[in-house]
Write an enzyme that holds these catalytic residues in place. Sequence first.
Site, short mmCIF file in Angstrom:
data_model
loop_
_atom_site.label_atom_id
_atom_site.label_comp_id
_atom_site.label_asym_id
_atom_site.label_seq_id
_atom_site.Cartn_x
_atom_site.Cartn_y
_atom_site.Cartn_z
N CYS A 83 1.01 -3.36 6.73
CA CYS A 83 1.19 -4.71 6.99
C CYS A 83 1.64 -4.78 8.74
O CYS A 83 1.83 -5.62 9.48
CB CYS A 83 2.53 -5.14 6.30
SG CYS A 83 1.93 -5.66 4.51
N HIS A 337 1.37 -14.56 6.35
CA HIS A 337 1.24 -13.19 6.55
C HIS A 337 -0.15 -12.56 6.21
O HIS A 337 -0.49 -11.95 5.15
CB HIS A 337 2.26 -12.68 5.46
CG HIS A 337 2.39 -11.10 5.63
ND1 HIS A 337 2.04 -10.30 6.91
CD2 HIS A 337 2.75 -10.12 4.58
CE1 HIS A 337 2.34 -9.06 6.75
NE2 HIS A 337 2.83 -8.89 5.24
#
Length: 390
Positions: A83, A337
């Site tokens: 991430c 995201h």
Amino acid sequence: MRRVAIVGVGVSKFGYRPDVSLPELAWEAVKEALDDARLDSKDIEAYVVGNVGGWSSEPLPAVVVGEYCGLTPGSGIRVEAACASGSSAVRTAYHMVASGEADVVMAMGVEKMNESPTPTVVEFIGRAGNYFWEFENFGLTFPGYYALHATAYMNKYGATEADLCEIAVKNHYYGSLNPKAQFQKPITLEECLKSRYVAWPLKLYDSSPITDGSAAVILASEEVAKKITDTPVWIKAIGAANGTSNLSKRDDFTGLEAARLAAQRAYKRAGIDPNEPVKYLDVAEVHDCFTIAEIMAYEDLGFAKRGEGYKLAREKQTYIGGVIPVNLSGGLKAKGHPIGATGVAMIAELTRQLRQEVERGRQAPIKKGMALAHNVGGTGHYAFVTILSL
């Protein structure tokens, strides 16, 4: 090492994007960044693409994106740090310019997570923790990982589910003011508390969504930056650190050691007192993949003492007008995201914040001229803290 400036930024609309292919989605951010810098694709000497992939159609995204965006034959590579892939792309591009290898480099991130069914995406992300010991044998997925963090934190410090929901309410509020955000509707504390559990104590509104999106930033040497813009934003410092792969090898579950180390390294390079970082910063974007992650970030970054991060949320001290405004973009929670793009989007947002160009209602007062981005990959496997300044 040479000084490095951000001279152009771009972000696509985040959300469910079946209307575009991966390179078309990347182009939305690339074009906006090129227009912002008043540059042409041919001016970009090299480019770095943050992308995790696996769930999308293109296994070699740097090649496809580079060709579509007119960046070839400049040198292009893909980087992956879970991430935090976007921050890894920015850091790699920063080093290329700082070292003198190139004068103008683009860092971008792009992800089309919705090209695979949700259960497949959840499995792919879950396998990124520690496959053998945590996913295969115990079935941990990322909501489960952060539920473990949340229960440890709540048990040790007395935080409540309402405190977690305060983060969701704040970030959805600011997301409602950001036209690029995936979710643009405010929520109430009651709505958050009544949403269904995903992994106790985390509920649907405690969790970031699956997102398609892209972001791009153009970095330039000081000599070039001064020729093409009157408003350069400088990368003052980048701190990075790694955590263990296996969660059982960590001493503490109420924070992320890698994030603490990355912050310490960034603060030292930027000349920031690690005991009072908020005195130097106007605004921050932090990694809120789940609401507990933002509360842990407050403490890992030194915005609050250990065990008191939830009080910042409860007292609404991370809204504009509080101790330090956090996630005025809507954060991962509401802006979305798209894993490979998230870190780049943070830098783009903070650049626009420092240039005082964001939408009305979510512009932080810029008095000190410094901003911070905090981006975590995996379960704290990677952590990057980037300090920007005017």
